[in-house]
Every structure is written in C-alpha cells, then in structure tokens.
Design an enzyme around this catalytic site. Structure first.
Site, PDB file in Angstrom:
ATOM      1  N   ARG A 262      -8.957 -10.838   0.430  1.00 43.06           N
ATOM      2  CA  ARG A 262      -8.867  -9.964  -0.749  1.00 43.06           C
ATOM      3  C   ARG A 262      -9.552 -10.596  -1.958  1.00 43.06           C
ATOM      4  NH1 ARG A 262      -3.454  -6.202  -0.803  1.00 43.06           N
ATOM      5  NH2 ARG A 262      -3.709  -5.418   1.330  1.00 43.06           N
TER       6      ARG A 262
ATOM      7  N   SER B 193       1.602 -12.344  -3.966  1.00 42.88           N
ATOM      8  CA  SER B 193       3.013 -12.117  -4.276  1.00 42.88           C
ATOM      9  C   SER B 193       3.683 -13.480  -4.385  1.00 42.88           C
ATOM     10  CB  SER B 193       3.708 -11.302  -3.178  1.00 42.88           C
ATOM     11  OG  SER B 193       3.360  -9.944  -3.242  1.00 42.88           O
TER      12      SER B 193
ATOM     13  N   ARG C 298      -0.692  -9.817  11.236  1.00 46.51           N
ATOM     14  CA  ARG C 298       0.310  -8.782  10.966  1.00 46.51           C
ATOM     15  C   ARG C 298      -0.066  -7.507  11.698  1.00 46.51           C
ATOM     16  NH1 ARG C 298       1.400  -9.686   4.458  1.00 46.51           N
ATOM     17  NH2 ARG C 298       2.018 -11.874   4.647  1.00 46.51           N
TER      18      ARG C 298
ATOM     19  N   ARG D 279      -7.065  -4.407   4.476  1.00 48.69           N
ATOM     20  CA  ARG D 279      -5.835  -4.474   5.256  1.00 48.69           C
ATOM     21  C   ARG D 279      -6.203  -4.737   6.717  1.00 48.69           C
ATOM     22  NH1 ARG D 279      -0.728  -2.691   3.913  1.00 48.69           N
ATOM     23  NH2 ARG D 279      -1.572  -1.603   2.104  1.00 48.69           N
TER      24      ARG D 279
ATOM     25  N   GLU E   8      -3.092  -5.557  -5.037  1.00 46.50           N
ATOM     26  CA  GLU E   8      -2.361  -6.807  -4.846  1.00 46.50           C
ATOM     27  C   GLU E   8      -3.233  -7.876  -4.188  1.00 46.50           C
ATOM     28  OE1 GLU E   8       0.850  -8.755  -1.851  1.00 46.50           O
ATOM     29  OE2 GLU E   8       0.916  -6.568  -2.084  1.00 46.50           O
TER      30      GLU E   8
END
Length: 430
Positions: A391, A352, A262, A277, A349
C-alpha cells in the site's frame, strides 16, 4: 480473553461495554455456565472429603473385626471415588465450554473510544500534508505508464489466481527499497529491535494473539496444521507467551518485515483492481510489550513512528481513531493512518496501531514481575503496521506520478535506489 472474576464482580458493566461495540449481552450465559462449573467443583471437593473420611474408617472397621461395616465402607469409598471422577470430568468439560465462550468475546473498548456503528463514524485526530494539485487527471497505480508493464496481474492469476501480483524490474526494486527504508528507520531512529520470524505458526500462537478460534476462516492453514501468518504480530507477540518478565526489561519493542497471508473472507467484489487488497502481501510490523501503566503512551509513540515514515516519504495522510463499531476483535483502542491516493481521490488505510491491553496476555499467559516484588501481573501488548509495504508503494507511485507516465520518487529512497529517483515512463530507474 476476559477474566471471569471481573465479570462476576460487575456483569452489568461488562455487558454495557460490549453494547458500545454493538454486541449482545453475554454475562448471564457466562455466569450460568460458570455457576455450573463451580458447583461441580464444590461437589467434587465434598465427595473427595467423604471418600477420604471413609478410607480412614475402613482400617478401623477391619481392626475391630466389623466385617459388615468394613464392606459398607469399602463400597462407599469406591462409590465416592467414581463420583469424584465423574464430577471432575463434568467440571473440566464445563471449564472448556466457558473458556471457549470467553475466547469468542471481543475486547472491551477503552473509555475514550468514540461510539459509532461503522467506519463512517470514525473521528479524525490528525492530518498531515496537502493533496497535490495535478494539472492532469491522476491515474491509479496500475494505470501509470512506468508501472503498468511491471505490475502483472495476469501472470499472477495464471500462477496463483485472483488477488495476487507479480512485480518486475524497477517497481519490484522500489517495493523492496520501501521495506528496507521502513526497517532501517525503525531500528536506527525509533529504537525497535529487528526480528526475523517464521511465517508458519502453531494453533497456540494464533489463539494467543486472538486470531483463533473466531477468525480461522480469515487465514490460511497448511495440510499439516501450521497457519500462514496474517501479520507478524502473531509470532512477535507470541514470543513472550508463558514468560514472567522482569519489569525492568519492559518495554520490549520489536519490528519485522514478513510476507503476510489473508483469505480476505467477505471481501468479494471489493478493491478487485490493482494491488490494494491481496491474499499475499508484505508488511513491516511493530509490536510492543509494556507495563500496563505505560501502554497508552506507547500506543501514541508507535503511532508517531508510523506517521513519521509517511512524512519522510512526502505522502499526505490523515489519522483517525476508530469508533467502537469499526474496531478489530482484539483491540481496546485503534488508530488508523490513511494515506492519500490521488488515483482514487480518497484516503485509504495504510496502517493500524492498536493496544489490546491485557487481552492477548491473558490468552498466552504473558506476565511481568513487579519491581520490589509482588504477584506477577499481565503485560500489555500493542501492535501496528509500520507500514504495509504494498500500500505504501501504491501511495508513493500515485502521489509522484507525472503527466508523461513517469514517477518522481521520494528523496529518502535514494540510498536504496542507487541515487536514481525517477521511474521513467518505460519502467526504468533514472
């Protein structure tokens, strides 16, 4: 992708649903364009009928020797043929414009999604575990003694730039162990089928899973046109594109462990420390393709699959339902699972889990044949992280850290680490 017929039937309801997301009304623009398109189609059909009629009369005029009428009719046929071609081209262009407009409009939220402007208005629906009481100030993952030497951001920056990391030794093995634990649990206990997918995909796959055309800047494209997947949701979901599945084959439940890429467009200055990130990361993804009647229950099932992993790892978490202003573009409803990170003193987070309804299925024409016959209908597609591996590594390291710089690792990782469940302060497994 939205069905223009549904918008025609109730444009006010469509705009009202978009307004819940904070989006501007678009039905007037869509219906005006749709009206022009339909008018061209109707005019083309009328001109085609006139051409056909004139073509039949040409032969009759010639047979009776009426040269003037014969020439007039021939000219009319040519005129109508050109008119049909022009109108068809205009209709095709308008259809492309309409499709592009529809492709850029977000999915409509489910009725039970709470209204809100941003993440501060998400609603907590579940909480598991209690954050550990430390008798020292807990550190962030990259500061822990046993981790610091094995998590190298400087070398990664020399190789690739910012937002990359090089993992070494025991920390690299723990990262790998977490991914293996997730996949094994999904396959052996959660009933998912493991799939190994490409991480380079075509435009059609990105479009079909709602990553294009609106969010191309969020992903990486190679010089020869392939896209690097932002998540294996893309190849897993697109695997049923163009298919008409038997109802009895549903649900299809898949999982994959892949690299993900990403660009993190718009995240400058956000989470720049550590590996929270990154431009390149690993994730274990879950994707389900279901009958429309079963998709809400399937979302809850997938949510429990992801929550169960954190419970086995002993990581406290909370689950929130995202409000309308915080949901992703293609989602109809999304639950986020947030793991407790003591180094940040915050929940962040880690998964999801979203249902898209038939939003993606329409874009990629994925359907099923109802039992007992009937017209094929669109399937529903769902996706969820199960989990983000990097994560999860952060959460395990931070929650298990000790005052001396070592880390106590979860029991469930023992089979993957040779029974050694301590990361020592000097970076070894013991």
């Amino acid at each position: 992708m939205h069905d223009i017929r549904t918008i025609r039937d109730n444009p006010h309801a469509f705009d009202a649903a978009l307004a819940r997301r904070g989006d501007e009304p678009v039905s007037d623009s869509l219906l005006a364009l749709d009206g022009e398109r339909r008018a061209r189609i109707q005019a083309s059909e009328t001109a085609q009928a006139e051409q056909n009629k004139a073509s039949k009369e040409v032969g009759a005029a010639k047979a009776r020797g009426d040269e003037a009428e014969f020439e007039r009719l021939r000219a009319l046929v040519a005129e109508k043929k050109a008119e049909v071609a022009a109108l068809a081209a205009e209709a095709k262009d308008l259809d492309a414009q309409l499709s592009d407009m529809l492709a850029r409009i977000a999915n409509l939220p489910a009725e039970d999604v709470p209204e809100g402007a941003d993440e501060t208005e998400n609603v907590e629906v579940n909480r598991w575990g209690s954050p550990r009481a430390f008798d020292f100030t807990p550190k962030e993952h990259f500061e822990i003694g046993g981790v610091a030497g094995a998590m190298d951001f400087e070398i990664a920056a020399k190789i690739s730039g910012s937002r990359f990391v090089v993992l070494r030794g025991a920390v690299a093995r723990i990262h790998r162990a977490l991914a293996q634990f997730m996949i094994d649990t999904h396959v052996d206990k959660n009933g998912l089928t493991e799939v190994q997918t490409p991480v380079l995909v075509r435009d059609e796959a990105m479009y079909g899973t709602d990553k294009l055309p609106k969010f191309g800047e969020d992903s990486y494209q190679t010089t020869n046109g392939w896209w690097l997947v932002p998540t294996s949701e893309v190849p897993l979901t697109y695997s049923v594109a163009g298919d008409i599945l038997e109802a009895g084959a549903l649900p299809i439940r898949m999982t994959a462990h892949t690299l993900c890429f990403r660009s993190e467009a718009g995240s400058a200055g956000k989470d720049t420390s550590g590996m929270l990130r990154q431009h390149q990361f690993e994730k274990v993804e879950m994707v389900s393709v279901t009958h429309p009647d079963d998709s809400d229950a399937e979302q809850k099932r997938m949510l429990r699959c992801a929550e169960g992993l954190l419970e086995q790892l002993g990581v406290p978490y909370r689950t929130v339902i995202l409000c309308t202003g915080d949901m992703g573009f293609g989602a109809r409803r999304t639950y986020d699972i947030e793991a407790w990170l003591p180094g940040q003193d915050a929940y962040r987070e880690i998964s999801s889990v979203s249902t898209t309804g038939d939003f993606q299925a329409r874009r990629m024409n994925a359907r099923f044949r109802p039992e007992g016959g009937g017209k094929p209908a669109f399937v529903h597609t769902l996706n969820g992280s199960g989990l983000a591996v990097g994560r999860c590594l952060i959460a395990v390291l931070e929650n298990g850290q000790q005052a001396d710089g070592s880390v106590t690792l979860p029991e469930v990782l023992a089979p993957y680490l040779g029974g050694r469940l301590t990361l020592t302060a000097d970076g070894r497994l013991a």
